[in-house]
Design an enzyme around this catalytic site. Sequence first.
Site, short mmCIF file in Angstrom:
data_model
loop_
_atom_site.label_atom_id
_atom_site.label_comp_id
_atom_site.label_asym_id
_atom_site.label_seq_id
_atom_site.Cartn_x
_atom_site.Cartn_y
_atom_site.Cartn_z
N ASP A 66 -62.83 -17.08 23.47
CA ASP A 66 -64.03 -17.49 22.71
C ASP A 66 -63.69 -18.26 21.44
OD1 ASP A 66 -62.86 -15.29 21.46
OD2 ASP A 66 -64.53 -13.94 21.84
N ASN A 132 -69.11 -2.34 19.11
CA ASN A 132 -70.30 -2.09 19.92
C ASN A 132 -70.01 -2.26 21.42
OD1 ASN A 132 -70.10 -4.85 20.23
ND2 ASN A 132 -72.14 -5.33 19.45
N GLU A 139 -72.14 -9.77 24.08
CA GLU A 139 -72.83 -8.74 23.31
C GLU A 139 -73.67 -7.84 24.23
OE1 GLU A 139 -71.89 -8.16 20.41
OE2 GLU A 139 -72.35 -9.73 18.94
C1 GLP Z 1 -64.14 -10.36 18.15
C2 GLP Z 1 -63.66 -11.03 19.42
C3 GLP Z 1 -63.33 -10.02 20.49
C4 GLP Z 1 -62.44 -8.93 19.91
C5 GLP Z 1 -63.14 -8.25 18.76
C6 GLP Z 1 -62.32 -7.10 18.17
O1 GLP Z 1 -65.47 -10.01 18.19
N1 GLP Z 1 -64.64 -11.94 19.93
O2 GLP Z 1 -62.68 -10.68 21.56
O3 GLP Z 1 -62.12 -8.02 20.90
O4 GLP Z 1 -63.35 -9.23 17.77
O5 GLP Z 1 -61.60 -7.49 17.05
P1 GLP Z 1 -60.51 -6.58 16.34
O6 GLP Z 1 -59.29 -6.67 17.18
O7 GLP Z 1 -60.29 -7.25 15.00
O8 GLP Z 1 -61.03 -5.21 16.25
#
Ligand code: GLP
Length: 233
Positions: A66, A132, A139
């Site tokens: 993404d 979440n 989402e």
């Molecule tokens: C973002 C990304 C996800 C990722 C999430 C968790 O929202 N789009 O792909 O899994 O962050 O991030 P973190 O690893 O900082 O907890």
Amino acid sequence: MEKCKLIQVESPEKGAEKFYQLIKEELEHNRLHVLGLATGSTMIPVYKKLTESELDFSDVTTFNLDEYVGLPASSPNSYAYFMNEHLFNKKTFKETNIPDGTAENLEEECKRYEQALQDAKLDIQLLGVGENGHIAFNEPGTPKDSVTHVAQLTDSTLGVNSQYFENDEKIPNTALTMGIASIMSAKKLVLLAFGEKKRPAIEKVLEGKIDPDWTITYLLEHGNVTIITDLEF
Ligand code: GLP
């Protein structure tokens, strides 16, 4: 329906080590040509381990999950910047792909990205998880048949992710993301989840029921999923 394989580790660093071993084995058996990558703080020790390793990725093509809409690779808050800093500037890959959040026509960019992904065929997709339960930027409520699309980020995600934003740049409230079907097309999925904040999401998976409000639970339908976590259950 096969359940997910859970590997419990002591720390994120040990988790990164597990992922490295898994990738090493796949490379050795000539089974890794297309690798899906993820961003987020969870991935920092993983990419550190990979960059410090002897692994050769020069025959591997990558696809990231993404990217924020409107952020160019020059913005330290973009996922392209994150990937360059943590991995791509340090290891050579055959080709790297990230959705272009600055594309003039975002719908067209999503179509192009999905097509490239389907043509390449993911061998392994690395995943993190949001608090979440979102995977990539899918989402709560995102349908199972979704492909790469423009996602509206929830207040929960904006709140959590904005803490990483630098230089007073405002967090975009939309992003381009692989869909659930895009992710599920990978032959193998490896999800990393470290820390108590990820417990509710992993618990949902362990409950064993698909819940579209926790998009991580779609993984239960895949059949080849490994979850690496430092949480004890
Ligand atoms: C973002 C990304 C996800 C990722 C999430 C968790 O929202 N789009 O792909 O899994 O962050 O991030 P973190 O690893 O900082 O907890």
